[in-house]
Design a protein around this motif. Structure first.
Motif, PDB file in Angstrom:
ATOM      1  N   ASP A  43       0.361  -1.193   0.004  1.00  0.00           N
ATOM      2  CA  ASP A  43      -0.349   0.227  -0.273  1.00  0.00           C
ATOM      3  C   ASP A  43       1.022   0.988   0.147  1.00  0.00           C
ATOM      4  OD1 ASP A  43      -2.514  -0.902  -0.415  1.00  0.00           O
ATOM      5  OD2 ASP A  43      -3.711  -1.068   1.777  1.00  0.00           O
ATOM      6  N   GLU A  44       2.069   1.099   0.479  1.00  0.00           N
ATOM      7  CA  GLU A  44       2.942   2.410   0.528  1.00  0.00           C
ATOM      8  C   GLU A  44       3.357   1.944  -1.141  1.00  0.00           C
ATOM      9  OE1 GLU A  44       4.604   1.491   5.062  1.00  0.00           O
ATOM     10  OE2 GLU A  44       5.806   1.118   3.299  1.00  0.00           O
ATOM     11  N   ILE A  45       4.195   1.578  -1.603  1.00  0.00           N
ATOM     12  CA  ILE A  45       4.109   1.925  -3.522  1.00  0.00           C
ATOM     13  C   ILE A  45       3.121   2.256  -3.995  1.00  0.00           C
ATOM     14  CG2 ILE A  45       4.724   0.598  -5.039  1.00  0.00           C
ATOM     15  CD1 ILE A  45       5.928  -1.252  -3.080  1.00  0.00           C
ATOM     16  N   ARG A  46       1.470   1.426  -3.445  1.00  0.00           N
ATOM     17  CA  ARG A  46       0.743   2.091  -4.061  1.00  0.00           C
ATOM     18  C   ARG A  46       0.410   3.603  -4.144  1.00  0.00           C
ATOM     19  NH1 ARG A  46      -2.966  -2.942  -2.600  1.00  0.00           N
ATOM     20  NH2 ARG A  46      -2.504  -4.264  -4.288  1.00  0.00           N
ATOM     21  N   LEU A  47       0.505   4.415  -3.023  1.00  0.00           N
ATOM     22  CA  LEU A  47       0.530   5.225  -3.034  1.00  0.00           C
ATOM     23  C   LEU A  47       1.394   6.017  -3.905  1.00  0.00           C
ATOM     24  CD1 LEU A  47      -0.087   6.594   1.457  1.00  0.00           C
ATOM     25  CD2 LEU A  47      -1.799   7.173  -0.988  1.00  0.00           C
ATOM     26  N   ILE A  48       2.754   5.886  -3.831  1.00  0.00           N
ATOM     27  CA  ILE A  48       3.826   6.366  -3.704  1.00  0.00           C
ATOM     28  C   ILE A  48       3.820   6.484  -6.046  1.00  0.00           C
ATOM     29  CG2 ILE A  48       6.496   6.381  -5.123  1.00  0.00           C
ATOM     30  CD1 ILE A  48       6.569   5.473  -1.727  1.00  0.00           C
ATOM     31  N   TYR A  49       3.312   5.557  -5.907  1.00  0.00           N
ATOM     32  CA  TYR A  49       3.027   5.254  -7.483  1.00  0.00           C
ATOM     33  C   TYR A  49       1.797   5.817  -7.933  1.00  0.00           C
ATOM     34  CZ  TYR A  49       6.830   1.652  -8.147  1.00  0.00           C
ATOM     35  OH  TYR A  49       7.672   1.173  -8.752  1.00  0.00           O
ATOM     36  N   ILE A  50       0.094   6.069  -6.956  1.00  0.00           N
ATOM     37  CA  ILE A  50      -0.805   6.827  -7.638  1.00  0.00           C
ATOM     38  C   ILE A  50      -0.271   8.410  -7.546  1.00  0.00           C
ATOM     39  CG2 ILE A  50      -1.827   7.173  -5.448  1.00  0.00           C
ATOM     40  CD1 ILE A  50      -4.812   6.661  -7.311  1.00  0.00           C
ATOM     41  N   ALA A  51       0.701   8.725  -6.852  1.00  0.00           N
ATOM     42  CA  ALA A  51       0.770  10.618  -6.569  1.00  0.00           C
ATOM     43  C   ALA A  51       1.543  10.382  -7.624  1.00  0.00           C
ATOM     44  CB  ALA A  51       1.895  10.247  -5.465  1.00  0.00           C
ATOM     45  N   LEU A  52       2.200   9.951  -7.971  1.00  0.00           N
ATOM     46  CA  LEU A  52       3.794   9.569  -9.316  1.00  0.00           C
ATOM     47  C   LEU A  52       2.905  10.104 -10.934  1.00  0.00           C
ATOM     48  CD1 LEU A  52       6.097   7.127  -7.898  1.00  0.00           C
ATOM     49  CD2 LEU A  52       6.373  10.674  -8.332  1.00  0.00           C
ATOM     50  N   THR A  53       1.937   9.428 -10.823  1.00  0.00           N
ATOM     51  CA  THR A  53       0.415   9.186 -12.522  1.00  0.00           C
ATOM     52  C   THR A  53      -0.239  10.598 -12.185  1.00  0.00           C
ATOM     53  OG1 THR A  53      -1.004   8.638 -11.003  1.00  0.00           O
ATOM     54  CG2 THR A  53       0.487   6.821 -12.078  1.00  0.00           C
ATOM     55  N   LYS A  54      -0.465  11.494 -10.990  1.00  0.00           N
ATOM     56  CA  LYS A  54      -0.294  12.821 -11.340  1.00  0.00           C
ATOM     57  C   LYS A  54       0.335  14.182 -11.277  1.00  0.00           C
ATOM     58  CE  LYS A  54      -3.965  11.666  -8.012  1.00  0.00           C
ATOM     59  NZ  LYS A  54      -5.210  12.249  -7.889  1.00  0.00           N
ATOM     60  N   VAL A  55       1.817  13.568 -11.883  1.00  0.00           N
ATOM     61  CA  VAL A  55       2.515  14.947 -11.677  1.00  0.00           C
ATOM     62  C   VAL A  55       3.051  14.595 -13.159  1.00  0.00           C
ATOM     63  CG1 VAL A  55       3.977  14.859  -9.578  1.00  0.00           C
ATOM     64  CG2 VAL A  55       4.376  13.258 -11.540  1.00  0.00           C
ATOM     65  N   ASP A  56       3.563  15.882 -14.045  1.00  0.00           N
ATOM     66  CA  ASP A  56       4.617  15.373 -15.534  1.00  0.00           C
ATOM     67  C   ASP A  56       6.256  15.441 -14.959  1.00  0.00           C
ATOM     68  OD1 ASP A  56       6.288  15.393 -17.815  1.00  0.00           O
ATOM     69  OD2 ASP A  56       4.360  17.585 -17.831  1.00  0.00           O
ATOM     70  N   SER A 108      30.215   7.889  -5.673  1.00  0.00           N
ATOM     71  CA  SER A 108      30.183   7.758  -3.981  1.00  0.00           C
ATOM     72  C   SER A 108      29.917   8.287  -2.158  1.00  0.00           C
ATOM     73  CB  SER A 108      32.014   7.786  -3.376  1.00  0.00           C
ATOM     74  OG  SER A 108      32.168   9.821  -3.821  1.00  0.00           O
ATOM     75  N   GLU A 109      29.220   9.016  -2.667  1.00  0.00           N
ATOM     76  CA  GLU A 109      28.417   9.651  -1.913  1.00  0.00           C
ATOM     77  C   GLU A 109      26.830   9.249  -1.757  1.00  0.00           C
ATOM     78  OE1 GLU A 109      26.461  14.062  -0.609  1.00  0.00           O
ATOM     79  OE2 GLU A 109      27.959  14.052  -2.627  1.00  0.00           O
ATOM     80  N   GLU A 110      26.041   8.297  -0.627  1.00  0.00           N
ATOM     81  CA  GLU A 110      25.360   8.649  -0.252  1.00  0.00           C
ATOM     82  C   GLU A 110      24.302   8.751   0.213  1.00  0.00           C
ATOM     83  OE1 GLU A 110      24.115   3.547   0.091  1.00  0.00           O
ATOM     84  OE2 GLU A 110      24.280   4.278   2.148  1.00  0.00           O
ATOM     85  N   LYS A 111      22.837   9.508  -0.221  1.00  0.00           N
ATOM     86  CA  LYS A 111      22.280  10.553   0.807  1.00  0.00           C
ATOM     87  C   LYS A 111      20.461   9.378   1.721  1.00  0.00           C
ATOM     88  CE  LYS A 111      22.457  13.763  -2.707  1.00  0.00           C
ATOM     89  NZ  LYS A 111      21.327  15.415  -3.063  1.00  0.00           N
ATOM     90  N   SER A 112      20.781   9.508   2.581  1.00  0.00           N
ATOM     91  CA  SER A 112      19.211   9.541   3.209  1.00  0.00           C
ATOM     92  C   SER A 112      18.761  10.054   2.537  1.00  0.00           C
ATOM     93  CB  SER A 112      19.619   9.312   4.670  1.00  0.00           C
ATOM     94  OG  SER A 112      19.627   7.617   4.896  1.00  0.00           O
ATOM     95  N   ILE A 113      17.414  10.404   2.153  1.00  0.00           N
ATOM     96  CA  ILE A 113      15.892  11.315   2.294  1.00  0.00           C
ATOM     97  C   ILE A 113      14.871  10.839   2.194  1.00  0.00           C
ATOM     98  CG2 ILE A 113      17.706  12.532   0.896  1.00  0.00           C
ATOM     99  CD1 ILE A 113      16.183  11.181  -1.896  1.00  0.00           C
ATOM    100  N   LYS A 114      13.736  11.797   2.483  1.00  0.00           N
ATOM    101  CA  LYS A 114      12.637  11.409   2.732  1.00  0.00           C
ATOM    102  C   LYS A 114      11.264  10.755   1.098  1.00  0.00           C
ATOM    103  CE  LYS A 114      12.529  11.086   7.317  1.00  0.00           C
ATOM    104  NZ  LYS A 114      11.832   9.852   7.858  1.00  0.00           N
ATOM    105  N   TRP A 115      10.309  10.875   1.069  1.00  0.00           N
ATOM    106  CA  TRP A 115       9.539  10.661   0.447  1.00  0.00           C
ATOM    107  C   TRP A 115       9.055  11.542   0.150  1.00  0.00           C
ATOM    108  CZ3 TRP A 115       9.523   7.313  -4.139  1.00  0.00           C
ATOM    109  CH2 TRP A 115      10.509   6.821  -3.653  1.00  0.00           C
ATOM    110  N   PHE A 116       8.400  12.590   0.852  1.00  0.00           N
ATOM    111  CA  PHE A 116       7.492  13.711   0.951  1.00  0.00           C
ATOM    112  C   PHE A 116       7.539  14.533   2.233  1.00  0.00           C
ATOM    113  CE2 PHE A 116       4.602   9.880  -0.130  1.00  0.00           C
ATOM    114  CZ  PHE A 116       4.545  10.554  -1.350  1.00  0.00           C
ATOM    115  N   SER A 117       7.451  16.042   1.923  1.00  0.00           N
ATOM    116  CA  SER A 117       7.417  17.019   2.871  1.00  0.00           C
ATOM    117  C   SER A 117       6.293  17.230   3.182  1.00  0.00           C
ATOM    118  CB  SER A 117       8.384  17.972   2.630  1.00  0.00           C
ATOM    119  OG  SER A 117       7.614  18.623   0.734  1.00  0.00           O
ATOM    120  N   ILE A 118       5.155  16.798   3.136  1.00  0.00           N
ATOM    121  CA  ILE A 118       3.899  17.377   3.385  1.00  0.00           C
ATOM    122  C   ILE A 118       3.450  16.309   2.943  1.00  0.00           C
ATOM    123  CG2 ILE A 118       1.926  19.074   2.986  1.00  0.00           C
ATOM    124  CD1 ILE A 118       3.646  20.597   1.744  1.00  0.00           C
ATOM    125  N   CYS A 119       2.271  15.558   3.847  1.00  0.00           N
ATOM    126  CA  CYS A 119       1.465  15.121   4.833  1.00  0.00           C
ATOM    127  C   CYS A 119       0.089  15.593   5.182  1.00  0.00           C
ATOM    128  CB  CYS A 119       1.899  13.987   4.763  1.00  0.00           C
ATOM    129  SG  CYS A 119       3.377  12.998   4.622  1.00  0.00           S
TER     130      CYS A 119
END
Length: 146
Positions: A43-56, A108-119
């Protein structure tokens, strides 16, 4: 029946999501994001993918995205019974997780990031429950202007 097709180009991969009686939707991700290290439930993947279908993906970060509970249920052919609760739980879980990804500037650089800034959650007495999301600025280079 849903099908997932990943098309590879030099820098980006496109995932085409097809559903019976639905329009074909395409999700575009940078290869670094596809190869990154993250663990998400269905369901987390589904939420991300449905959000991605709404952007260009050819444009910059488009700001806030709205996803309605009935839209989520329809897209994935799910029973609407517990959709709102599942969406809320998935969003809480996504907010707590980070993904590890290689920097676009240095292999050689790796980042740790969050998916969303607003929920944000919006519960409606008329049944039009929805969530508002905004992809974080840190993940934008992997999703937008590709």
């Amino acid at each position: 029946m849903q099908s997932y097709i990943i098309k590879t180009t030099k820098f980006i991969r496109k995932m085409k999501i097809s559903y019976s009686n639905k329009n074909n939707l395409t999700v575009v991700l940078h290869n670094s994001l596809i190869n990154s290290n993250y663990s998400l439930k269905i369901d987390e993947i589904r939420l991300i993918y449905i959000a991605l279908t709404k952007v260009d993906s050819r444009k910059s970060n488009m700001g806030t995205i709205e996803i309605y509970a009935d839209e989520f249920a329809d897209m994935f052919n799910l029973s609407p019974k517990n959709i709102w609760r599942n969406m809320q739980n998935s969003l809480v879980s996504i907010r707590e997780k980070t993904l590890k990804i290689k920097s676009l500037n240095s292999e050689s650089e790796e980042k740790s990031i969050k998916w969303f800034s607003i929920c944000n959650y919006h519960r409606s007495s008329s049944g039009g429950h929805r969530i508002e999301l905004k992809f974080s600025d840190s993940i934008s280079p992997y999703l937008f202007e590709l």
